[in-house]
Motif scaffolding. Structure first.
Motif, PDB file in Angstrom:
ATOM      1  N   LEU A 149       0.823  -1.205   0.000  1.00 47.00           N
ATOM      2  CA  LEU A 149       0.000   0.000   0.000  1.00 47.00           C
ATOM      3  C   LEU A 149       0.855   1.253   0.000  1.00 47.00           C
ATOM      4  O   LEU A 149       0.578   2.206  -0.744  1.00 47.00           O
ATOM      5  CB  LEU A 149      -0.938  -0.014   1.211  1.00 47.00           C
ATOM      6  N   VAL A 150       1.901   1.276   0.806  1.00 54.16           N
ATOM      7  CA  VAL A 150       2.790   2.442   0.827  1.00 54.16           C
ATOM      8  C   VAL A 150       3.473   2.623  -0.525  1.00 54.16           C
ATOM      9  O   VAL A 150       3.568   3.742  -1.043  1.00 54.16           O
ATOM     10  CB  VAL A 150       3.832   2.315   1.955  1.00 54.16           C
ATOM     11  N   ALA A 151       3.932   1.523  -1.108  1.00 53.42           N
ATOM     12  CA  ALA A 151       4.581   1.607  -2.415  1.00 53.42           C
ATOM     13  C   ALA A 151       3.600   2.114  -3.471  1.00 53.42           C
ATOM     14  O   ALA A 151       3.938   2.984  -4.294  1.00 53.42           O
ATOM     15  CB  ALA A 151       5.127   0.245  -2.805  1.00 53.42           C
ATOM     16  N   SER A 152       2.378   1.605  -3.444  1.00 54.44           N
ATOM     17  CA  SER A 152       1.362   2.019  -4.419  1.00 54.44           C
ATOM     18  C   SER A 152       0.956   3.471  -4.209  1.00 54.44           C
ATOM     19  O   SER A 152       0.793   4.234  -5.169  1.00 54.44           O
ATOM     20  CB  SER A 152       0.140   1.110  -4.314  1.00 54.44           C
ATOM     21  N   LEU A 169      -5.545  14.019  -6.670  1.00 57.35           N
ATOM     22  CA  LEU A 169      -5.018  12.963  -5.813  1.00 57.35           C
ATOM     23  C   LEU A 169      -6.119  12.242  -5.039  1.00 57.35           C
ATOM     24  O   LEU A 169      -6.056  11.020  -4.874  1.00 57.35           O
ATOM     25  CB  LEU A 169      -3.967  13.528  -4.855  1.00 57.35           C
ATOM     26  N   HIS A 170      -7.115  12.958  -4.562  1.00 57.93           N
ATOM     27  CA  HIS A 170      -8.212  12.292  -3.856  1.00 57.93           C
ATOM     28  C   HIS A 170      -8.859  11.248  -4.761  1.00 57.93           C
ATOM     29  O   HIS A 170      -9.120  10.106  -4.349  1.00 57.93           O
ATOM     30  CB  HIS A 170      -9.244  13.314  -3.392  1.00 57.93           C
ATOM     31  N   HIS A 171      -9.119  11.616  -5.997  1.00 58.27           N
ATOM     32  CA  HIS A 171      -9.719  10.683  -6.955  1.00 58.27           C
ATOM     33  C   HIS A 171      -8.793   9.490  -7.207  1.00 58.27           C
ATOM     34  O   HIS A 171      -9.256   8.340  -7.267  1.00 58.27           O
ATOM     35  CB  HIS A 171     -10.010  11.412  -8.265  1.00 58.27           C
ATOM     36  N   ARG A 172      -7.515   9.753  -7.331  1.00 59.16           N
ATOM     37  CA  ARG A 172      -6.566   8.672  -7.631  1.00 59.16           C
ATOM     38  C   ARG A 172      -6.420   7.712  -6.451  1.00 59.16           C
ATOM     39  O   ARG A 172      -6.302   6.494  -6.641  1.00 59.16           O
ATOM     40  CB  ARG A 172      -5.206   9.256  -8.007  1.00 59.16           C
ATOM     41  N   VAL A 173      -6.439   8.242  -5.240  1.00 59.39           N
ATOM     42  CA  VAL A 173      -6.356   7.373  -4.063  1.00 59.39           C
ATOM     43  C   VAL A 173      -7.633   6.553  -3.922  1.00 59.39           C
ATOM     44  O   VAL A 173      -7.593   5.363  -3.582  1.00 59.39           O
ATOM     45  CB  VAL A 173      -6.082   8.205  -2.792  1.00 59.39           C
ATOM     46  N   THR A 174      -8.763   7.171  -4.211  1.00 57.79           N
ATOM     47  CA  THR A 174     -10.026   6.429  -4.198  1.00 57.79           C
ATOM     48  C   THR A 174      -9.991   5.291  -5.217  1.00 57.79           C
ATOM     49  O   THR A 174     -10.442   4.171  -4.935  1.00 57.79           O
ATOM     50  CB  THR A 174     -11.201   7.373  -4.496  1.00 57.79           C
ATOM     51  N   SER A 175      -9.451   5.555  -6.391  1.00 57.07           N
ATOM     52  CA  SER A 175      -9.332   4.511  -7.416  1.00 57.07           C
ATOM     53  C   SER A 175      -8.406   3.386  -6.957  1.00 57.07           C
ATOM     54  O   SER A 175      -8.672   2.207  -7.223  1.00 57.07           O
ATOM     55  CB  SER A 175      -8.804   5.109  -8.725  1.00 57.07           C
ATOM     56  N   LEU A 176      -7.336   3.747  -6.271  1.00 57.50           N
ATOM     57  CA  LEU A 176      -6.423   2.733  -5.736  1.00 57.50           C
ATOM     58  C   LEU A 176      -7.172   1.776  -4.812  1.00 57.50           C
ATOM     59  O   LEU A 176      -7.041   0.547  -4.920  1.00 57.50           O
ATOM     60  CB  LEU A 176      -5.271   3.420  -4.989  1.00 57.50           C
ATOM     61  N   TRP A 177      -7.962   2.334  -3.918  1.00 57.77           N
ATOM     62  CA  TRP A 177      -8.752   1.495  -3.011  1.00 57.77           C
ATOM     63  C   TRP A 177      -9.811   0.693  -3.758  1.00 57.77           C
ATOM     64  O   TRP A 177     -10.099  -0.459  -3.396  1.00 57.77           O
ATOM     65  CB  TRP A 177      -9.415   2.364  -1.948  1.00 57.77           C
ATOM     66  N   LYS A 178     -10.402   1.269  -4.768  1.00 56.12           N
ATOM     67  CA  LYS A 178     -11.434   0.584  -5.547  1.00 56.12           C
ATOM     68  C   LYS A 178     -10.925  -0.759  -6.079  1.00 56.12           C
ATOM     69  O   LYS A 178     -11.664  -1.757  -6.066  1.00 56.12           O
ATOM     70  CB  LYS A 178     -11.881   1.482  -6.698  1.00 56.12           C
ATOM     71  N   TYR A 179      -9.676  -0.783  -6.519  1.00 54.88           N
ATOM     72  CA  TYR A 179      -9.126  -2.011  -7.089  1.00 54.88           C
ATOM     73  C   TYR A 179      -8.456  -2.897  -6.049  1.00 54.88           C
ATOM     74  O   TYR A 179      -8.320  -4.103  -6.249  1.00 54.88           O
ATOM     75  CB  TYR A 179      -8.147  -1.660  -8.211  1.00 54.88           C
ATOM     76  N   LEU A 180      -8.085  -2.314  -4.924  1.00 53.36           N
ATOM     77  CA  LEU A 180      -7.413  -3.087  -3.880  1.00 53.36           C
ATOM     78  C   LEU A 180      -8.399  -3.804  -2.961  1.00 53.36           C
ATOM     79  O   LEU A 180      -8.174  -4.954  -2.567  1.00 53.36           O
ATOM     80  CB  LEU A 180      -6.518  -2.152  -3.054  1.00 53.36           C
TER      81      LEU A 180
END
Length: 203
Positions: A149-152, A169-180
């Motif tokens: 998670l830190v690396a991503s 960045l908020h949108h991109r972090v939300t997308s990260l969680w969406k797939y994780l």
């Protein structure tokens, strides 16, 4: 340390962080730092033996002063923390400079994973709590997940910075969680997780 010395050290760290955030390590000269902080060479070198030592202190202190979102430890709080950090990365020069130095540390002769390890430990604590509550699947290795998670997150914020100055960045972090989340979260928990920064409204 006397109160005056504490304030002087803080002023130097703040000035260094602002200049490093704005211009990078190479362009943030000692003279510029002293001028912005309003200190003499003697005062600066009393606290930091070199520009490199000052940069190292800024890098390691990137989490200083942050007030993480409230709430019980677990998966929602971890999500909230990552979204809070996305906001701070848009406005907080101490955090931004620390993150920039962690990436550019080769410019001042370092290869130190300490700032990344700090966040790995912070995230791992939330993941341990989440797993204990049944929010994270039992087969998940929480320390390995914290590292991932830190690396991503680091890559996400860097590309966001390059692409949009972190405005997305908020949108991109939300997308990260969406797939994780489908790979790590218990199915019953996923519908209840929020990305709306509820602590902002509570404040």
């Amino acid at each position: 340390m006397q109160e005056r010395a504490v304030k002087t050290r803080e002023a130097i760290l703040q000035a260094a962080a602002e200049l490093i955030d704005e211009h990078g390590f190479s362009e943030a000269s000692v003279s510029k730092i002293m001028k912005r902080a309003g200190v003499t060479p003697g005062a600066l070198y009393f606290h930091f033996k070199s520009k490199e030592a000052l940069a190292y202190a800024v890098m390691l202190g990137q989490g200083d002063g942050l007030e993480m979102p409230p709430g019980g430890d677990g998966l929602q709080r971890l999500i909230d923390m990552t979204l809070y950090l996305s906001g701070e990365l848009q406005t907080n020069p101490r955090l931004r400079a620390g993150v920039r130095l962690a990436i550019e540390q080769g410019d001042f002769g370092l290869q130190d994973a300490s700032p990344y390890n700090y966040w790995i430990e912070e995230f791992a604590e939330q993941l341990k709590a989440a797993q204990a509550k049944g929010e994270v699947l039992p087969e998940v290795d929480v320390r390995e997940l914290a590292w991932t998670l830190v690396a991503s997150y680091s890559g996400t914020q860097l590309l966001s910075h390059i692409s949009t100055r972190r405005t997305d960045l908020h949108h991109r972090v939300t997308s990260l969680w969406k797939y994780l989340l489908p790979a790590i979260a218990a199915p019953a928990v996923r519908p209840s997780l929020s990305f709306s920064r509820q602590w902002d409204r509570a404040a």
